[in-house]
Design a protein around this motif. Structure first.
Motif, mmCIF file in Angstrom:
data_model
loop_
_atom_site.group_PDB
_atom_site.id
_atom_site.type_symbol
_atom_site.label_atom_id
_atom_site.label_comp_id
_atom_site.label_asym_id
_atom_site.label_seq_id
_atom_site.Cartn_x
_atom_site.Cartn_y
_atom_site.Cartn_z
ATOM 1 N N LEU A 1 0.825 -1.211 0.000
ATOM 2 C CA LEU A 1 0.000 0.000 0.000
ATOM 3 C C LEU A 1 0.856 1.256 0.000
ATOM 4 C CD1 LEU A 1 -2.761 -1.106 2.471
ATOM 5 C CD2 LEU A 1 -3.081 -0.487 0.098
ATOM 6 N N HIS A 2 1.967 1.213 0.749
ATOM 7 C CA HIS A 2 2.871 2.368 0.721
ATOM 8 C C HIS A 2 3.355 2.605 -0.691
ATOM 9 C CE1 HIS A 2 3.320 1.657 5.126
ATOM 10 N NE2 HIS A 2 3.284 2.973 5.100
ATOM 11 N N TRP A 3 3.707 1.528 -1.342
ATOM 12 C CA TRP A 3 4.223 1.695 -2.703
ATOM 13 C C TRP A 3 3.152 2.225 -3.644
ATOM 14 C CZ3 TRP A 3 8.944 2.503 -3.301
ATOM 15 C CH2 TRP A 3 9.884 1.894 -2.490
ATOM 16 N N ILE A 4 1.905 1.830 -3.405
ATOM 17 C CA ILE A 4 0.830 2.349 -4.256
ATOM 18 C C ILE A 4 0.778 3.863 -4.154
ATOM 19 C CG2 ILE A 4 -1.689 2.473 -4.450
ATOM 20 C CD1 ILE A 4 -1.776 -0.496 -3.944
ATOM 21 N N ILE A 5 1.002 4.395 -2.944
ATOM 22 C CA ILE A 5 0.996 5.847 -2.795
ATOM 23 C C ILE A 5 2.243 6.459 -3.420
ATOM 24 C CG2 ILE A 5 0.990 7.741 -1.128
ATOM 25 C CD1 ILE A 5 -0.443 5.875 0.799
ATOM 26 N N LEU A 6 3.384 5.804 -3.225
ATOM 27 C CA LEU A 6 4.648 6.449 -3.599
ATOM 28 C C LEU A 6 4.961 6.326 -5.087
ATOM 29 C CD1 LEU A 6 6.874 5.534 -0.553
ATOM 30 C CD2 LEU A 6 5.830 7.711 -1.109
ATOM 31 N N LEU B 1 -3.536 -3.004 7.840
ATOM 32 C CA LEU B 1 -2.866 -1.862 8.452
ATOM 33 C C LEU B 1 -1.366 -2.083 8.385
ATOM 34 C CD1 LEU B 1 -3.041 0.715 10.284
ATOM 35 C CD2 LEU B 1 -2.831 -0.837 12.199
ATOM 36 N N SER B 2 -0.649 -1.047 7.985
ATOM 37 C CA SER B 2 0.803 -1.160 7.961
ATOM 38 C C SER B 2 1.384 0.193 8.344
ATOM 39 C CB SER B 2 1.267 -1.567 6.567
ATOM 40 O OG SER B 2 2.636 -1.294 6.431
ATOM 41 N N ILE B 3 2.343 0.169 9.257
ATOM 42 C CA ILE B 3 2.860 1.432 9.809
ATOM 43 C C ILE B 3 4.342 1.566 9.514
ATOM 44 C CG2 ILE B 3 3.265 2.736 11.921
ATOM 45 C CD1 ILE B 3 0.792 1.401 13.065
ATOM 46 N N VAL B 4 4.711 2.714 8.955
ATOM 47 C CA VAL B 4 6.127 3.047 8.805
ATOM 48 C C VAL B 4 6.370 4.292 9.644
ATOM 49 C CG1 VAL B 4 7.885 3.895 7.217
ATOM 50 C CG2 VAL B 4 6.336 2.078 6.511
ATOM 51 N N PRO B 5 7.268 4.225 10.620
ATOM 52 C CA PRO B 5 7.487 5.397 11.476
ATOM 53 C C PRO B 5 8.009 6.567 10.670
ATOM 54 C CG PRO B 5 8.569 3.461 12.372
ATOM 55 C CD PRO B 5 8.125 3.107 10.997
ATOM 56 N N TRP B 6 7.477 7.739 10.965
ATOM 57 C CA TRP B 6 7.992 8.949 10.312
ATOM 58 C C TRP B 6 8.575 9.862 11.386
ATOM 59 C CZ3 TRP B 6 4.513 13.036 7.411
ATOM 60 C CH2 TRP B 6 5.351 13.942 6.760
ATOM 61 N N VAL B 7 7.697 10.413 12.235
ATOM 62 C CA VAL B 7 8.174 11.154 13.401
ATOM 63 C C VAL B 7 7.533 10.487 14.611
ATOM 64 C CG1 VAL B 7 8.547 13.445 14.354
ATOM 65 C CG2 VAL B 7 7.930 13.193 11.960
ATOM 66 N N VAL C 1 -0.644 3.246 6.735
ATOM 67 C CA VAL C 1 -1.694 3.082 5.738
ATOM 68 C C VAL C 1 -2.710 2.088 6.267
ATOM 69 C CG1 VAL C 1 -0.355 3.670 3.710
ATOM 70 C CG2 VAL C 1 -0.308 1.362 4.577
ATOM 71 N N TYR C 2 -3.950 2.329 5.909
ATOM 72 C CA TYR C 2 -5.043 1.519 6.427
ATOM 73 C C TYR C 2 -6.022 1.326 5.283
ATOM 74 C CZ TYR C 2 -8.977 0.194 9.390
ATOM 75 O OH TYR C 2 -10.022 -0.472 9.977
ATOM 76 N N LEU C 3 -6.258 0.086 4.936
ATOM 77 C CA LEU C 3 -7.175 -0.182 3.833
ATOM 78 C C LEU C 3 -8.414 -0.856 4.376
ATOM 79 C CD1 LEU C 3 -7.175 -0.039 0.627
ATOM 80 C CD2 LEU C 3 -6.858 -2.485 0.752
ATOM 81 N N ASP C 4 -9.563 -0.186 4.211
ATOM 82 C CA ASP C 4 -10.832 -0.850 4.496
ATOM 83 C C ASP C 4 -11.742 -0.586 3.305
ATOM 84 O OD1 ASP C 4 -11.441 1.760 4.733
ATOM 85 O OD2 ASP C 4 -12.230 1.661 6.767
ATOM 86 N N GLY C 5 -13.012 -0.924 3.446
ATOM 87 C CA GLY C 5 -13.898 -0.823 2.295
ATOM 88 C C GLY C 5 -13.942 0.566 1.695
ATOM 89 N N LEU D 1 -4.254 9.365 -3.466
ATOM 90 C CA LEU D 1 -4.188 8.022 -2.891
ATOM 91 C C LEU D 1 -3.729 8.105 -1.439
ATOM 92 C CD1 LEU D 1 -2.668 6.050 -5.877
ATOM 93 C CD2 LEU D 1 -4.926 5.775 -4.901
ATOM 94 N N GLY D 2 -2.791 9.035 -1.185
ATOM 95 C CA GLY D 2 -2.333 9.218 0.183
ATOM 96 C C GLY D 2 -3.471 9.642 1.102
ATOM 97 N N VAL D 3 -4.308 10.565 0.613
ATOM 98 C CA VAL D 3 -5.427 11.036 1.442
ATOM 99 C C VAL D 3 -6.328 9.874 1.833
ATOM 100 C CG1 VAL D 3 -7.547 12.384 1.393
ATOM 101 C CG2 VAL D 3 -5.445 13.396 0.568
ATOM 102 N N VAL D 4 -6.663 9.036 0.873
ATOM 103 C CA VAL D 4 -7.667 8.011 1.183
ATOM 104 C C VAL D 4 -7.071 6.783 1.839
ATOM 105 C CG1 VAL D 4 -9.217 8.778 -0.644
ATOM 106 C CG2 VAL D 4 -7.597 6.950 -1.100
ATOM 107 N N LEU D 5 -5.740 6.619 1.765
ATOM 108 C CA LEU D 5 -5.176 5.380 2.304
ATOM 109 C C LEU D 5 -4.545 5.536 3.677
ATOM 110 C CD1 LEU D 5 -3.626 3.667 -0.829
ATOM 111 C CD2 LEU D 5 -5.501 2.871 0.576
ATOM 112 N N THR D 6 -4.262 6.771 4.097
ATOM 113 C CA THR D 6 -3.535 6.880 5.350
ATOM 114 C C THR D 6 -4.482 6.864 6.542
ATOM 115 O OG1 THR D 6 -1.911 8.101 6.579
ATOM 116 C CG2 THR D 6 -3.528 9.376 5.391
#
Lengths: 807, 149, 112
Positions: A4-9, A60-66, A75-79, A125-130
């Protein structure tokens, strides 16, 4: 990093490489390279996640930023996210395909266009996936930025710039408000994660800041989703190239507000404020947009207001559906959940038919050179394919069976009628007005659809009205609208094909708080003889009659006022803002160095004095100190000369005397360093003073005498006052600081340098070792400063500006 | 800079002699800097003073025959030297600008300490000399041109 | 002794500030120089005044002066040198271009 991260990036990464590809293969339209990206993304998303979504799972998948500030790129994917992801990438692919034929390879700046477009895809994509609201905010503003850049794509036109600026100001204002709302939510719950906020919903509901937070978040959603009165930017955004209008300003970006409201429904939903604000704003926008659309003479203008109106419809449905979270009663919950189902279904439908309509209008514009309804006419015979596609799209928008718009409109009527039975939130008998407003707006929608249809395609084809010889568009240009038109029909005939994978999962992810297990809703074309069917028949009947008599009422004056009255506020506001800032600047920016120094000095003195006074930090030196170290007599002499050489400076009228007096001061400071055993300092000071004296003499030798100071008493008094207060404050602050230092009695960090000079630096002069070995960066950058000064001097003198130039 | 047009021999001899002393001192400051008061800055400024003396005594053209530097270039040489010395740290897997030193036995001189701080300071020295001279000479040249016009 | 020096620094600041507010460009530069001197003295005084031996390792005993403020001030002096000479050249050019060093006359037009 998950898929999912890659889909955004990936769109962002592609934005870097597309210009290179475009330059390497100038003969191929850049769009062909771009096309792969949304196409690949839509396929990957569908293949990887559709079965998971149908089972109601989430990812759900989390990459630490700050992580310290709880800001994570999670990123969180639901319906709901899944539905939007497919919408963004799917429509994106079609729009890119369309743009390849729409934008000329030679005339347009394609690389810029596709970079902005890819940036938009990634941001959206970032707006709707995070799941993190701060990340959401960042992407949210990026979509505003991309939208502005794309509206201003043809920046030679003044209208493009105006539209771009307007959309930027309004949406960024909303974005800021939203950020404020998120901050309030953070204060309440201590988290930036939406999921965790939903877990804390009881805290939020009972918090005094509940209402402000809600209003701020809604401001963001309403500005983005063009709800009344923030809708005014969308018509001006129509200056963008048509693919952009079809994509950003009807199918995706303006739906970000819908997404936000849907996403926040579990947090705020179930309160009467949320219900009423969204329902009323939505209905009013629906009505207002429809009326305004009727008055437009520009095809894209009609579509812009119709988009506003349809977004109002979806918004109203989301408001109505939030009642399900309050209901507590299984029957009512299921009933009002129906509104959310309608909202999601209409969201998809609107993207399909409005997307195809925008593309068709683009084709008409492209082929005929005009979008003016009063000039167009009779295109049915010339452009049969375009005609067919727009007939389908318009019929869907007007709510005529068997297209998908009919189904969602019927469901909408049903939901609005059901609202009258709402047993809470202060609903009364007057609620009959809700279905009436909905119905009236639908009638108007029907009329403007009929107008578009009739004025563009019916009537007689008059060659004289067009600049060019009109003919059917190329198949490539037609492909995207045809595909969307087919979707309109398929969704109309088989509405249930998306229920299991898209609509039901998104509805369950919006209504997390209901007590019953929601069943997938059965969507059908034929509802039976219910009230909504009679309402639909009424729409068509009244609409047709009104259209037949349109020659009468189009002569009314109100009909011809195309520009929205709400624009007055914006135009006035911008004017006042500019005048106001200019006035403030004029008052403050006098161009006098003295004034600027005075602002700064007075401010600093006041700030320091007040702060020190209030915190009681002014101190005297400890009693013993003055006596322990007797002041040698010569010290008085040194200080007297030092201070004296400075004190005469303001009274000197001759330039040479002034320079010499400054030199004396410098030498006395050097002596001061010598007395206190700082040989390096004394030497440096001595040499610097020498060199500066030479430079000063060189520079000022030939000038006439110095400018005399004005003799005015007030002028001198102000200067003396400021100077004296600065001096007094410096003395007092330094005495207090010194006293504080003695009080605290800390160990200085100098010991490190003293102890390690020989073992680590290999030198016996600790000052030099500190400069060279321990603090090498300081020294190198200092040398760099000197180098820059030398360069600047050469530039100033050798490559001089001639007098009279504006420097 | 005003070029001495007088033929005051005493003044010339005195200034030239002084400038040699000052120049010698400046080199001492530079090399002794690590262990005694001095260093790149002080050495550089002293050298600049000495050179300024020479320019005071002779006119610009004569002085240029003695001093054949392009001072702006000196600045860049100095910067490259300082920054380059700092880069030694990279090769030894240390931080940038880490300095090294060791003691060597050299015939005739005995035990001598060699440091990377010296080339570093030399770079600073060059920058300071270059910058100070550029500032002084540029103004002087400008006035001269204006007087000629 | 500290009182004496702090007061002297205060006077230097006053004079510097007064000069900054003057109309002559040369006086403004002079003000800048006076204030930098005052700041250097302030840093040294803050670190504790000491007339002991110089901060050289072979000389240093218990009463040697603190080397750290020396290093800090040295850097400040050099940067101040660079800035002051730049200001001087700027003033010089301004005079050459506009034939005045009166800041009031250098204001330019209104609404700038």
């Amino acid at each position: 990093m998950s898929l999912l991260h890659w889909i955004i990036l990936i769109p962002f990464l592609a934005a870097f490489f597309i210009p290179l590809l475009g330059r390497m293969f100038p003969r191929i339209h850049t769009g062909w390279f771009v096309l792969f990206i949304p196409l690949a993304l839509v396929m990957v998303t569908w293949i990887s996640y559709s079965s998971l979504m149908a089972d109601g799972e989430t990812i759900l998948s989390i990459v630490p930023w700050v992580p310290m500030l709880d800001i994570n790129f999670s990123v969180y994917l639901d319906g709901l996210s899944f539905l939007f992801t497919l919408l963004i990438t799917g429509i994106g692919a079609l729009v890119v395909l369309y743009s390849i034929y729409y934008l000329d390879k030679k005339k347009e700046r394609l690389q810029d266009f596709y970079v902005y477009l890819l940036m938009f895809i990634g941001a959206m994509l970032g707006v709707v996936l995070t799941d993190n609201v701060i990340v959401l905010y960042v992407f949210w503003e990026l979509t505003s930025l991309a939208s502005t850049l794309l509206i201003g794509f043809w920046f030679i036109r003044d209208k493009s710039i105006f539209g771009a600026q307007k959309s930027m100001l309004i949406t960024v204002f909303g974005g800021f408000a939203m950020l404020g709302g998120f901050m309030l939510l953070y204060i309440m719950t201590g988290t930036f994660s939406i999921r965790e906020m939903i877990g804390d919903v009881d805290v939020i509901m009972n918090h005094p800041m509940f209402l402000p937070a809600m209003i701020l978040v809604l401001l963001g959603a309403f500005t983005k989703s063009v709800q009344f009165p923030f809708h005014i930017w969308l018509p001006d955004a129509m200056e963008a190239p048509t693919p952009v209008s079809a994509y950003l300003h009807s199918a995706t970006m303006v739906k970000a507000g819908i997404y936000l409201v849907a996403r926040m429904t579990p947090i705020f939903g179930g309160s009467s404020e949320w219900f009423w604000i969204i329902l009323i704003t939505g209905l009013f926008t629906l009505f207002w947009g429809a009326i305004s659309a009727l008055r437009q003479k520009d095809l894209k203008g009609v579509l812009a207001f119709s988009t506003i109106s349809q977004l109002g419809l979806i918004m109203a449905l989301l408001g109505a559906g939030s009642a399900a979270l309050y209901a507590q009663d299984p029957d009512l919950e299921v009933m009002y959940a129906g509104a959310i189902v309608t909202a999601m279904f209409h969201l998809i439908n609107h993207s399909t038919f409005k997307g195809s309509l925008f593309m068709v209008v683009g084709i008409v514009d492209h082929e005929t050179g005009t979008r003016n309804l009063q000039k167009l006419g009779g295109l049915m015979a010339v452009m049969p394919v375009t005609f067919t596609v727009s007939a389908v799209g318009l019929a869907a928008m007007a709510g005529i069976p068997p297209f998908n718009g009919f189904i969602s409109k019927e469901m909408f009527f049903a939901n609005m009628v059901e609202l009258m039975e709402l047993p809470f939130f202060g609903m009364g008998d007057w609620a009959i007005i809700i279905p009436i407003v909905a119905w009236t707006a639908s009638v108007i929608t029907f009329i403007y659809c009929a107008f578009m249809f009739y004025k563009t395609f019916m009537g007689k084809y008059d060659r004289q009205n067009y600049w060019v010889d009109v003919h059917e568009a190329s198949p490539g240009l037609l492909l995207s609208p045809i595909l969307l038109g087919i979707l309109v029909i398929v969704l109309g005939l088989f509405p249930n094909i998306l229920t299991q994978t898209l609509i039901h999962p998104s509805v369950t992810s919006i209504l997390t708080g209901v007590s019953v297990e929601l069943e997938p809703y059965n969507l059908t074309l034929w509802h039976g003889f219910e009230i909504e069917l009679f309402m639909s028949i009424g729409v068509v009947a009244v609409g047709v009659i009104a259209f037949l008599y349109h020659r009468k009422w189009t002569r009314w004056e109100i009909y011809n006022k195309e520009r929205d009255v709400m624009n007055l506020f914006y135009d006035q506001g911008i004017d006042k803002l500019q005048d106001g800032s200019a006035a403030i600047t004029r008052v403050q920016m006098t161009g006098r160095l003295r004034d600027y120094f005075m602002y700064m000095l007075v401010f600093i003195v006041a700030l320091l004095a007040v702060t020190m006074w209030r915190s009681g930090q002014f101190q005297a030196l400890p009693e013993g100190l003055a006596t322990t170290m007797d002041t040698p007599l010569y010290m008085y002499g040194v200080m007297l000369i030092l201070v004296g050489s400075a004190a005469v400076l303001p009274f000197i009228q001759s330039r040479i005397t002034f320079i010499i007096s400054i030199g004396v001061l410098g030498l006395m400071v050097s002596l001061f360093f010598t007395i206190f055993s700082a040989p390096d300092l004394a030497l440096t000071q001595l040499l610097v003073e020498t060199v500066l004296l030479i430079v000063l003499m060189l520079a000022f030798r030939h000038l006439p005498e110095m400018t005399k100071e004005p003799k005015s008493r007030s002028y001198t008094t102000v200067n003396v006052l400021i100077a004296a207060s600065v001096g007094a404050l410096v003395t007092m602050v330094s005495i207090s600081a010194y006293a504080l230092r003695l009080d605290l009695d800390f160990t200085a960090i100098s010991d490190f340098f003293i102890e390690n000079a020989v073992p680590l630096g290999g030198g016996y002069n600790i000052v030099n070792v500190t400069l060279v070995d321990f603090r090498g960066f300081d020294t190198v950058l200092e040398a760099l400063v000197l180098g820059i000064v030398a360069l600047a001097v050469i530039m100033l003198i050798k490559h001089r500006f001639k007098g009279g130039e504006d420097i | 800079m005003r070029y001495s047009r007088s033929h005051d021999v005493m003044q010339r001899v005195l200034l030239i002699t002084t400038s040699y002393f000052v120049l010698a001192y400046s080199l001492y400051f530079l090399f002794a800097g690590h262990n005694n008061p001095g260093g790149g800055f002080i050495g550089g400024l002293t050298t600049a003073c000495a050179l300024a003396f020479i320019y005071l005594v002779f006119d610009r053209d004569t002085a240029n025959e003695y001093i054949r530097f392009t001072f702006p270039a000196l600045i860049s040489i100095g910067l490259v030297l300082s920054l380059g010395t700092g880069a030694i740290g990279f090769f030894a897997n240390d931080n940038y600008l880490t300095q090294y030193f060791d003691y060597f036995e050299i015939p005739f001189f005995g035990e001598v300490e060699l440091t990377t701080a010296l080339p570093f300071d030399l770079g600073i020295y060059f920058v300071v000399v270059g910058a100070a001279m550029v500032i002084m000479l540029t103004i002087a040249d400008d006035e001269k041109e204006e007087n000629e016009n | 002794m500290e009182y004496l020096i702090f007061i002297a620094i205060g006077v230097l600041f006053s004079v510097g500030t007064y000069l900054l507010l003057c109309r002559s460009l040369l006086k403004v530069i002079g003000g800048f120089m006076v204030i930098s001197h005052a700041v250097h003295m302030l840093i040294l005084t803050m670190a504790g005044l000491n007339t002991g031996s110089a901060p050289l390792v072979d000389l240093s005993g218990s009463d040697s002066t603190d080397p750290l403020p020396h290093a800090v001030i040295l850097t400040a002096i050099v940067i101040g040198f660079g800035l002051t000479s730049f200001l001087i050249v700027l003033a010089y050019r301004t005079y050459k271009a506009h034939k005045t060093d009166d800041l009031e006359k250098l204001r330019g037009a209104d609404n700038e």
